[in-house]
Each structure stands twice: as C-alpha cells, then as structure tokens.
Design a protein around this motif. Structure first.
Motif, PDB file in Angstrom:
ATOM      1  N   SER A 129       0.928  -1.101  -0.069  1.00 26.87           N
ATOM      2  CA  SER A 129      -0.158   0.111   0.074  1.00 26.87           C
ATOM      3  C   SER A 129       1.018   1.246  -0.126  1.00 26.87           C
ATOM      4  CB  SER A 129      -0.876  -0.011   1.329  1.00 26.87           C
ATOM      5  OG  SER A 129      -1.693   1.127   1.202  1.00 26.87           O
ATOM      6  N   MET A 130       0.472   2.199  -0.885  1.00 30.83           N
ATOM      7  CA  MET A 130       1.310   3.417  -1.004  1.00 30.83           C
ATOM      8  C   MET A 130       1.483   4.352   0.449  1.00 30.83           C
ATOM      9  SD  MET A 130       3.009   3.214  -3.866  1.00 30.83           S
ATOM     10  CE  MET A 130       3.569   4.695  -3.507  1.00 30.83           C
ATOM     11  N   THR A 131       0.420   4.095   1.164  1.00 28.66           N
ATOM     12  CA  THR A 131       0.450   4.808   2.487  1.00 28.66           C
ATOM     13  C   THR A 131       1.007   4.183   3.732  1.00 28.66           C
ATOM     14  OG1 THR A 131      -1.686   4.375   2.689  1.00 28.66           O
ATOM     15  CG2 THR A 131      -1.492   6.506   1.787  1.00 28.66           C
ATOM     16  N   CYS A 132       1.497   2.867   3.338  1.00 34.64           N
ATOM     17  CA  CYS A 132       1.958   1.958   4.325  1.00 34.64           C
ATOM     18  C   CYS A 132       3.461   2.230   4.864  1.00 34.64           C
ATOM     19  CB  CYS A 132       1.802   0.722   3.921  1.00 34.64           C
ATOM     20  SG  CYS A 132       3.148  -0.667   4.727  1.00 34.64           S
ATOM     21  N   PRO A 133       3.895   2.682   6.094  1.00 32.03           N
ATOM     22  CA  PRO A 133       4.936   3.079   6.164  1.00 32.03           C
ATOM     23  C   PRO A 133       6.155   2.075   6.208  1.00 32.03           C
ATOM     24  CG  PRO A 133       3.606   3.186   8.187  1.00 32.03           C
ATOM     25  CD  PRO A 133       2.864   2.995   7.072  1.00 32.03           C
ATOM     26  N   PHE A 158      10.780  -9.800  -9.808  1.00 30.15           N
ATOM     27  CA  PHE A 158      10.125  -8.911  -8.938  1.00 30.15           C
ATOM     28  C   PHE A 158       8.818  -8.433  -9.364  1.00 30.15           C
ATOM     29  CE2 PHE A 158       9.292  -6.701  -5.097  1.00 30.15           C
ATOM     30  CZ  PHE A 158      10.188  -7.042  -4.141  1.00 30.15           C
ATOM     31  N   VAL A 159       7.659  -8.663  -8.679  1.00 26.67           N
ATOM     32  CA  VAL A 159       6.466  -8.140  -9.198  1.00 26.67           C
ATOM     33  C   VAL A 159       5.833  -7.333  -8.135  1.00 26.67           C
ATOM     34  CG1 VAL A 159       4.120  -8.738 -10.000  1.00 26.67           C
ATOM     35  CG2 VAL A 159       6.192 -10.252 -10.593  1.00 26.67           C
ATOM     36  N   LEU A 160       5.323  -6.121  -8.455  1.00 29.91           N
ATOM     37  CA  LEU A 160       4.434  -5.503  -7.540  1.00 29.91           C
ATOM     38  C   LEU A 160       2.877  -5.476  -7.841  1.00 29.91           C
ATOM     39  CD1 LEU A 160       6.876  -2.198  -7.489  1.00 29.91           C
ATOM     40  CD2 LEU A 160       6.930  -4.150  -5.885  1.00 29.91           C
ATOM     41  N   ARG A 161       2.232  -5.610  -6.686  1.00 29.11           N
ATOM     42  CA  ARG A 161       0.783  -5.359  -6.866  1.00 29.11           C
ATOM     43  C   ARG A 161      -0.021  -4.559  -5.776  1.00 29.11           C
ATOM     44  NH1 ARG A 161      -0.590 -11.973  -7.647  1.00 29.11           N
ATOM     45  NH2 ARG A 161       0.542 -12.191  -9.805  1.00 29.11           N
ATOM     46  N   GLU A 162      -0.892  -4.068  -6.133  1.00 26.26           N
ATOM     47  CA  GLU A 162      -1.540  -2.918  -5.622  1.00 26.26           C
ATOM     48  C   GLU A 162      -2.386  -3.439  -4.531  1.00 26.26           C
ATOM     49  OE1 GLU A 162      -0.704  -1.238  -9.747  1.00 26.26           O
ATOM     50  OE2 GLU A 162      -1.545  -3.091  -8.749  1.00 26.26           O
ATOM     51  N   PHE A 163      -2.260  -3.147  -3.245  1.00 18.21           N
ATOM     52  CA  PHE A 163      -3.098  -3.313  -2.155  1.00 18.21           C
ATOM     53  C   PHE A 163      -3.524  -2.351  -1.367  1.00 18.21           C
ATOM     54  CE2 PHE A 163      -4.654  -5.792   1.443  1.00 18.21           C
ATOM     55  CZ  PHE A 163      -5.433  -6.983   0.958  1.00 18.21           C
ATOM     56  N   PRO A 164      -4.302  -0.903  -1.928  1.00 19.63           N
ATOM     57  CA  PRO A 164      -4.332   0.053  -1.196  1.00 19.63           C
ATOM     58  C   PRO A 164      -5.427  -0.051  -0.070  1.00 19.63           C
ATOM     59  CG  PRO A 164      -5.765   0.119  -3.253  1.00 19.63           C
ATOM     60  CD  PRO A 164      -4.774  -1.002  -3.067  1.00 19.63           C
ATOM     61  N   PHE A 165      -4.982   0.384   1.041  1.00 18.62           N
ATOM     62  CA  PHE A 165      -6.339   0.482   2.310  1.00 18.62           C
ATOM     63  C   PHE A 165      -6.882   1.819   2.573  1.00 18.62           C
ATOM     64  CE2 PHE A 165      -3.676  -3.195   4.018  1.00 18.62           C
ATOM     65  CZ  PHE A 165      -4.591  -4.223   4.208  1.00 18.62           C
ATOM     66  N   ASP A 166      -6.636   2.715   1.573  1.00 20.56           N
ATOM     67  CA  ASP A 166      -7.209   3.946   1.838  1.00 20.56           C
ATOM     68  C   ASP A 166      -7.239   4.857   0.354  1.00 20.56           C
ATOM     69  OD1 ASP A 166      -4.893   5.823   1.748  1.00 20.56           O
ATOM     70  OD2 ASP A 166      -4.500   4.584   3.314  1.00 20.56           O
ATOM     71  N   PRO A 167      -8.163   5.672   0.366  1.00 24.47           N
ATOM     72  CA  PRO A 167      -8.235   6.408  -0.856  1.00 24.47           C
ATOM     73  C   PRO A 167      -7.071   7.052  -1.489  1.00 24.47           C
ATOM     74  CG  PRO A 167     -10.263   6.823   0.449  1.00 24.47           C
ATOM     75  CD  PRO A 167      -9.425   6.162   1.262  1.00 24.47           C
ATOM     76  N   ARG A 168      -6.364   7.642  -0.436  1.00 22.53           N
ATOM     77  CA  ARG A 168      -5.026   8.127  -1.036  1.00 22.53           C
ATOM     78  C   ARG A 168      -4.010   7.332  -1.592  1.00 22.53           C
ATOM     79  NH1 ARG A 168      -2.824  13.201   3.014  1.00 22.53           N
ATOM     80  NH2 ARG A 168      -5.079  13.635   2.653  1.00 22.53           N
ATOM     81  N   ALA A 169      -3.996   6.108  -0.961  1.00 23.92           N
ATOM     82  CA  ALA A 169      -3.286   4.988  -1.454  1.00 23.92           C
ATOM     83  C   ALA A 169      -3.601   4.799  -2.946  1.00 23.92           C
ATOM     84  CB  ALA A 169      -2.961   4.009  -0.503  1.00 23.92           C
ATOM     85  N   TRP A 198       3.391  13.676   1.114  1.00 21.89           N
ATOM     86  CA  TRP A 198       1.569  13.651   0.660  1.00 21.89           C
ATOM     87  C   TRP A 198       0.774  12.680   1.469  1.00 21.89           C
ATOM     88  CZ3 TRP A 198       0.022   8.863  -1.077  1.00 21.89           C
ATOM     89  CH2 TRP A 198       0.936   7.901  -1.226  1.00 21.89           C
ATOM     90  N   ALA A 199       1.299  11.772   1.871  1.00 27.02           N
ATOM     91  CA  ALA A 199       0.448  10.750   2.694  1.00 27.02           C
ATOM     92  C   ALA A 199       0.004  11.339   4.148  1.00 27.02           C
ATOM     93  CB  ALA A 199       1.203   9.343   2.994  1.00 27.02           C
ATOM     94  N   ALA A 200       0.813  12.348   4.529  1.00 29.95           N
ATOM     95  CA  ALA A 200       0.446  13.084   5.791  1.00 29.95           C
ATOM     96  C   ALA A 200       0.296  14.315   5.681  1.00 29.95           C
ATOM     97  CB  ALA A 200       1.586  12.845   6.772  1.00 29.95           C
ATOM     98  N   ALA A 201       0.264  15.012   4.489  1.00 27.54           N
ATOM     99  CA  ALA A 201      -0.284  16.200   4.235  1.00 27.54           C
ATOM    100  C   ALA A 201      -1.613  16.448   4.320  1.00 27.54           C
ATOM    101  CB  ALA A 201       0.279  16.520   2.854  1.00 27.54           C
ATOM    102  N   GLN A 202      -2.074  17.793   4.744  1.00 25.27           N
ATOM    103  CA  GLN A 202      -3.478  17.948   5.281  1.00 25.27           C
ATOM    104  C   GLN A 202      -4.190  18.109   3.942  1.00 25.27           C
ATOM    105  OE1 GLN A 202      -3.902  21.837   7.134  1.00 25.27           O
ATOM    106  NE2 GLN A 202      -6.177  21.750   7.215  1.00 25.27           N
ATOM    107  N   ASN A 203      -3.641  18.572   2.665  1.00 20.30           N
ATOM    108  CA  ASN A 203      -4.498  18.465   1.602  1.00 20.30           C
ATOM    109  C   ASN A 203      -3.685  17.465   0.672  1.00 20.30           C
ATOM    110  OD1 ASN A 203      -5.460  18.528  -0.898  1.00 20.30           O
ATOM    111  ND2 ASN A 203      -5.763  20.837  -0.734  1.00 20.30           N
ATOM    112  N   GLY A 204      -3.737  16.180   0.740  1.00 17.28           N
ATOM    113  CA  GLY A 204      -3.018  15.127   0.118  1.00 17.28           C
ATOM    114  C   GLY A 204      -3.048  15.173  -1.284  1.00 17.28           C
ATOM    115  N   ARG A 205      -4.335  15.915  -1.922  1.00 19.14           N
ATOM    116  CA  ARG A 205      -4.411  15.727  -3.492  1.00 19.14           C
ATOM    117  C   ARG A 205      -3.649  16.888  -4.024  1.00 19.14           C
ATOM    118  NH1 ARG A 205      -8.921  15.215  -0.429  1.00 19.14           N
ATOM    119  NH2 ARG A 205     -10.141  13.114  -0.948  1.00 19.14           N
TER     120      ARG A 205
END
Length: 278
Positions: A129-133, A158-169, A198-205
């Motif tokens: 997940s992209m927001t996973c530390p 090496f294969v990467l696969r998406e597993f986002p837990f939140d909209p920002r990820a 970006w993940a911890a920003a107030q306005n992530g977008r």
C-alpha cells in the motif's frame, strides 16, 4: 510549475476525481484498516528481531579487526585463529504458508508490473500500500539493493501488486499506472521516498499533484487519471483478489516462490531468504 496550480485546491475539491476515489475505496471497512495498521506493526517488531543478527555481525567484524591490528607483531598463527571465526547467521523469517504458484501468477485485472528475467529461479510477488510506512521502509532501504544483487543478475523476478487500504493510497497507485510507459517503478520509488510529503499532508491531493508534475503530469492529466473509474475498479480488483485468493491481510506481504511472508525485511534477511531458494 504552471500558473494553473494556483487554483488547484478548488479544482480538485470540486472535481469528480475526489468523489470517485473516496466513494469507491470507502468500501474498505474500519476493521480492515485497523488490521492493516496493526498487523504490519507486529511484523515490524519481528523484522527488527530478524535484523538484529546483522547488527551483531557488524559488531563482530569491528571487534575482530582490532585484535588483528594489535596481534600483527606476534606469530602468524594468531592471525589464522582470528580468520577462522564462525560467521554470524541471519535468521530467516517464518513462512505463513504457501499458495499455488501457477494460480498466483495468473493474469489479473491489470497488466503485471514486474522487473527481471521471466525465467528467473526465484519469483517475488509483493502486495503493498502506498500509504504504508513499512512498505516505504522496505522500498527505501531494501528494494534497490535486492534489485542490484538479484534482479539485475537474472536470479529474481520481482512483481509489484496494488493493495491500497485508503483512498489516498489508491490515488497514488492510479497515478503510477497513468505514468508514461516504463515509469511505473520510478513513480512508485519517488512516491515512497516522499511519502511523508503527501500521505501525511493536510491536503494530500495538492501534494500528489506536485509529485505528479515531477513525473510529467499536468493538472488536466492528473484529474483525468483520478476520474478513470475503470482504473480504480481494476486497482480494487487486484486488492480483493489478493485478499480472497491468497490470504493477504497486511502490507507489505511477500510471496517468494509461493511461500507467504509478512512484514518489512532488511537487505540481509531478504538476501538470505532468496539464497535459500536458489
């Protein structure tokens, strides 16, 4: 940076992109998010324990170096005794089971994002997940060394696969998929290196837009990517398949030749794991 960035907040907040990403990924329950945040934390502790031998190895090396200097004057036999010290072993992580490799490698909703020889003796599939530390720690500290040592030498695919837990990820994954051909891995790397921006920003977008512009996006292409409903559905499909078919519950999760491992790994630990499969 273009002048249109001045109006970014109003345009993104009112854009369909925000509604699309937020609505679809809101289906992830609070319980699942809690699992995601707590499970990696537990595995991180394990990772710390596993990487401890690496620290011991450094200590041993520096300790043995000192006697080598002070014992240079006595007979050579002393030096031979120093050189035969047993190397420190790296403890391998425990497998949480295995899955059918053929099924794991079946095509999914999105084209596979992979690097390395398709016929490499070891295949690693990472769900992240992209927001996973913990995922960021792995990619910032371990991934490049493993790529150089094993992927570039033809030993690992090496294969990467998406597993986002939140909209920002999910939004970050969508932008990586919308990046120019061949730029998925560099985009993922950049976003992980700048995760706190970006993940911890107030306005992530807004923050994601600035990151995306470094990869060649315009505000228009940024918004077009995030309003691509099919792409969002496909990203979610990759996540759902990982959970239902392969038992992925936390990130990062690795499948090494079908063997299931959870949690961040150091270079030494992952190297030892790969070596055990060769």
């Amino acid at each position: 940076m273009s002048a249109s960035a001045m109006n970014l907040t109003k345009r993104l907040l009112s854009g369909a992109a925000i509604a699309t990403v937020a609505l679809v990924l809101a289906a992830c329950s609070d319980e699942k998010k809690e699992t995601a945040s707590t499970a990696p934390a537990a595995t991180t502790e394990a990772a710390k324990t596993e990487t401890k031998p690496a620290t011991d190895a450094t200590t041993t090396a520096s300790t043995s170096a000192t006697p080598a200097t002070t014992e240079a004057k006595p007979a050579a036999g002393t030096e031979v005794a120093q050189s035969t010290a047993a190397p420190v072993k790296v403890e391998l992580p425990s497998s949480e089971g295995s899955v059918d490799v053929a099924k794991l490698m079946e095509p999914g909703a999105l084209p596979e994002m992979a690097i390395g020889d398709a016929n490499a003796p070891v295949t690693i599939v990472e769900y992240m997940s992209m927001t996973c530390p913990h995922c960021a720690t792995f990619h910032n500290n371990t991934f490049e060394a493993i790529k150089t040592k094993y992927v570039d030498s033809g030993k690992v695919r090496f294969v990467l696969r998406e597993f986002p837990f939140d909209p920002r990820a999910a939004a970050a994954f969508m932008l990586a998929r919308c990046a120019p051909e061949g730029q998925y891995f560099p985009m993922i790397s950049m976003l992980f290196k700048q995760q706190q921006q970006w993940a911890a920003a107030q306005n992530g977008r807004d923050a994601l837009l600035q990151m995306s512009k470094l990869a060649g996006f315009t505000q228009e292409s940024f918004e077009a990517c995030l309003t691509n409903q099919k792409l969002l559905d496909d990203v979610n499909s990759v996540m759902q398949r990982g959970a239902k078919e392969f038992g992925v519950q936390s990130t990062p999760t690795f499948f090494v030749n079908g063997e299931h491992y959870s949690g961040d790994m150091s270079v030494d630990v992952m190297s030892a794991l790969i070596d055990s499969k060769l």
